[in-house]
Design a protein around this motif. Sequence first.
Motif, short mmCIF file in Angstrom:
data_model
loop_
_atom_site.label_atom_id
_atom_site.label_comp_id
_atom_site.label_asym_id
_atom_site.label_seq_id
_atom_site.Cartn_x
_atom_site.Cartn_y
_atom_site.Cartn_z
N ALA A 100 0.84 -1.20 0.00
CA ALA A 100 0.00 0.00 0.00
C ALA A 100 0.87 1.26 0.00
O ALA A 100 0.62 2.20 -0.77
CB ALA A 100 -0.93 0.00 1.21
N CYS A 101 1.89 1.28 0.85
CA CYS A 101 2.78 2.45 0.91
C CYS A 101 3.53 2.64 -0.40
O CYS A 101 3.72 3.77 -0.87
CB CYS A 101 3.77 2.28 2.06
N THR A 102 3.95 1.53 -1.00
CA THR A 102 4.66 1.59 -2.28
C THR A 102 3.75 2.15 -3.36
O THR A 102 4.12 3.07 -4.10
CB THR A 102 5.15 0.19 -2.68
N LEU A 103 2.54 1.61 -3.45
CA LEU A 103 1.61 2.06 -4.48
C LEU A 103 1.21 3.52 -4.30
O LEU A 103 1.08 4.27 -5.27
CB LEU A 103 0.37 1.16 -4.50
N ARG A 104 1.05 3.93 -3.05
CA ARG A 104 0.72 5.34 -2.78
C ARG A 104 1.87 6.24 -3.24
O ARG A 104 1.65 7.28 -3.87
CB ARG A 104 0.43 5.55 -1.31
N ALA A 105 3.10 5.83 -2.93
CA ALA A 105 4.25 6.63 -3.34
C ALA A 105 4.37 6.68 -4.87
O ALA A 105 4.86 7.67 -5.41
CB ALA A 105 5.54 6.04 -2.74
N LEU A 106 3.87 5.65 -5.54
CA LEU A 106 3.92 5.62 -7.00
C LEU A 106 2.71 6.30 -7.63
O LEU A 106 2.60 6.37 -8.84
CB LEU A 106 4.02 4.17 -7.49
N GLY A 107 1.78 6.79 -6.78
CA GLY A 107 0.64 7.54 -7.28
C GLY A 107 -0.62 6.72 -7.54
O GLY A 107 -1.60 7.26 -8.03
N ASP A 108 -0.62 5.45 -7.22
CA ASP A 108 -1.79 4.60 -7.43
C ASP A 108 -2.60 4.52 -6.14
O ASP A 108 -2.58 3.54 -5.42
CB ASP A 108 -1.35 3.20 -7.89
N ARG A 109 -3.34 5.60 -5.84
CA ARG A 109 -4.04 5.71 -4.56
C ARG A 109 -5.18 4.71 -4.41
O ARG A 109 -5.40 4.21 -3.31
CB ARG A 109 -4.54 7.13 -4.37
N ASP A 110 -5.90 4.41 -5.47
CA ASP A 110 -7.02 3.47 -5.35
C ASP A 110 -6.54 2.07 -4.99
O ASP A 110 -7.07 1.43 -4.08
CB ASP A 110 -7.83 3.42 -6.65
N GLU A 111 -5.53 1.60 -5.70
CA GLU A 111 -4.99 0.27 -5.39
C GLU A 111 -4.32 0.27 -4.02
O GLU A 111 -4.38 -0.72 -3.30
CB GLU A 111 -4.01 -0.16 -6.48
N CYS A 115 -5.10 -2.28 -0.87
CA CYS A 115 -4.07 -3.03 -0.13
C CYS A 115 -4.12 -2.70 1.36
O CYS A 115 -3.93 -3.59 2.20
CB CYS A 115 -2.69 -2.74 -0.70
N LEU A 116 -4.37 -1.46 1.67
CA LEU A 116 -4.47 -1.05 3.08
C LEU A 116 -5.65 -1.74 3.76
O LEU A 116 -5.54 -2.22 4.89
CB LEU A 116 -4.59 0.46 3.19
N ARG A 117 -6.78 -1.82 3.07
CA ARG A 117 -7.94 -2.55 3.62
C ARG A 117 -7.58 -4.01 3.87
O ARG A 117 -7.92 -4.57 4.91
CB ARG A 117 -9.14 -2.44 2.69
#
Length: 129
Positions: A100-111, A115-117
Amino acid sequence: MRSTASERAARHDVGEQLRAARDLLGQGRAGEAQLVIDAVLAACAQLPREALAGCCGVQARLLALRGERVRAAMMAELAVWLARDGAPGRCQADAYLDQACTLRALGDRDEARACLRRARELAPLDVPA
């Protein structure tokens, strides 16, 4: 965090083995290179899967911070894949949190939210949400 002499020696040994395998490949000696890599992978296989998953997850986050999108996404996915073999709990939750942290840093907030859920669902009860 300082590494011990034995840890530095082990890293050096693996690095030397990888260089040797690359040299062998360059010389067209693929069979010998395979034997070297098999030995390195066998040594890595001795680590607990949870440790490998954790290392991959943290590495994914670091790669994302450096903007290495493809490598970061691959490492995060590998962390989740490695964690899936264990019982649901902290290791899997950590892997999904790292993803989740990786995807957020890469700009993919929905995914990242998905992952966080999943991380929250898998987290042991003693871990704050």
